[in-house]
Design an enzyme around this catalytic site. Structure first.
Site, PDB file in Angstrom:
ATOM      1  N   PRO A 177       0.828  -1.206   0.000  1.00 31.11           N
ATOM      2  CA  PRO A 177       0.000   0.000   0.000  1.00 31.11           C
ATOM      3  C   PRO A 177       0.866   1.261   0.000  1.00 31.11           C
ATOM      4  O   PRO A 177       1.764   1.404   0.825  1.00 31.11           O
ATOM      5  CB  PRO A 177      -0.807  -0.126   1.294  1.00 31.11           C
ATOM      6  N   GLU A 178       0.586   2.160  -0.936  1.00 27.66           N
ATOM      7  CA  GLU A 178       1.266   3.447  -1.002  1.00 27.66           C
ATOM      8  C   GLU A 178       0.241   4.532  -0.702  1.00 27.66           C
ATOM      9  O   GLU A 178      -0.881   4.234  -0.274  1.00 27.66           O
ATOM     10  CB  GLU A 178       1.919   3.626  -2.376  1.00 27.66           C
TER      11      GLU A 178
ATOM     12  N   ARG B  70      22.737  14.953  -4.243  1.00 24.23           N
ATOM     13  CA  ARG B  70      22.319  13.557  -4.254  1.00 24.23           C
ATOM     14  C   ARG B  70      22.753  12.899  -5.557  1.00 24.23           C
ATOM     15  O   ARG B  70      22.205  13.181  -6.628  1.00 24.23           O
ATOM     16  CB  ARG B  70      20.796  13.437  -4.093  1.00 24.23           C
TER      17      ARG B  70
ATOM     18  N   ARG C 125       1.629 -10.988   5.582  1.00 21.80           N
ATOM     19  CA  ARG C 125       3.056 -11.154   5.869  1.00 21.80           C
ATOM     20  C   ARG C 125       3.474 -10.632   7.235  1.00 21.80           C
ATOM     21  O   ARG C 125       4.624 -10.758   7.628  1.00 21.80           O
ATOM     22  CB  ARG C 125       3.889 -10.505   4.764  1.00 21.80           C
TER      23      ARG C 125
END
Length: 273
Positions: A2-3, A154, A112
């Site tokens: 789930p995002e 980055r 899970r």
């Protein structure tokens, strides 16, 4: 997993059923859900709490109580919250049940068992989240200008940076790939090499991918279901995710798959330079 769109869909579905209701009885059957805290102690603490608001921060579901305490729920890979209906069969993956004062039940299901429930006192909530998530990507705070300094040094692949929850809260593997496709940016490009114009495209791509996901009630690839147990439909709208070898919707070139930030990554080598 789930995002943001999936968690937001669950939040919207549960909100009218939870807000104003009292946790009459709480049963937590999986000790991993609350560890290192004892699940019996957490269940006892939750009983009698009245829900003031149901919110979301990134991938976290935030249950605010009238006492100002907060239950922070992270669904991780396979967690979900569902309204129980009369006649629901026993579910071997049901890890907790909240019985509300109006007689309805909300169940937490997790195949899970990676999901977590954390009960926080008022002074601890914001400091805890500040170490976990950045600004909401659908809010006004996320702009290209706000990203310039953060990405300037980055050298990691852009896809890996998009997955950084302290930069793009709530964006996971699916919506990162979709956002980069909308932005026409290659997932392996170094984040520090993205210019301001491309950062604008990235921000638009992230917002577009997430809004499309919310509009379609999330994506169901295996376990995800909304609060009523229904599957999402975003998987039928993917531009690149999971489509290796299929034609790009924009240029017709075959979608390819690589790895970025340790995650499987789909992209169009012709559109995403």
């Amino acid at each position: 997993m789930p995002e943001l769109p999936e968690v937001e869909t669950i939040r919207v579905g549960l909100e009218p059923h939870l807000v104003g209701r009292t946790f009459d009885r709480v049963e937590i059957s999986d000790s991993r859900l609350t560890r290192p805290s004892d699940p019996r102690e957490i269940a006892a603490e939750l009983e009698g709490e009245r829900v003031a608001a149901l919110e979301r921060r990134g991938k976290y579901l935030v249950v605010r109580f009238e006492t100002d305490r907060v239950l922070l729920i992270h669904l991780r890979m396979t967690g979900s919250l569902r309204l129980l209906r009369n006649g629901d069969d026993d579910d071997p993956y049901r890890r907790a049940v909240v019985k509300l004062d109006n007689g309805s039940d909300v169940a937490y299901r997790d195949v899970r068992r990676f999901g977590t429930w954390l009960l926080l006192e008022p002074p601890d909530f914001e400091p805890y989240l500040a170490t976990k998530v950045g600004v909401e990507p659908l809010g006004r705070a996320l702009t290209a200008r706000s990203l310039v300094d953060r990405l300037a040094r980055r050298r990691a692949p852009l896809k890996a940076v998009v997955l950084d929850q302290r930069v793009f809260a709530g964006v996971g593997n699916i919506y990162a790939d979709e956002a980069l496709w909308w932005a026409r940016l290659h997932p392996l490009r170094q984040a520090c090499d993205v210019n301001p114009t491309q950062l604008e495209a990235l921000v638009r791509g992230i917002k577009r991918a997430l809004r499309r996901g919310i509009a379609r009630q999330g994506a169901t690839l295996r376990d995800y279901r909304d609060a009523d147990g229904a599957a999402g439909e975003m998987q039928t709208e993917f531009r690149v995710y999971g489509r290796r070898g299929e034609p790009c919707f924009r240029c017709g070139h075959a979608i390819e798959k690589t790895r970025a930030g340790g995650r499987g990554t789909w992209f169009c080598p012709n559109c995403q330079i």
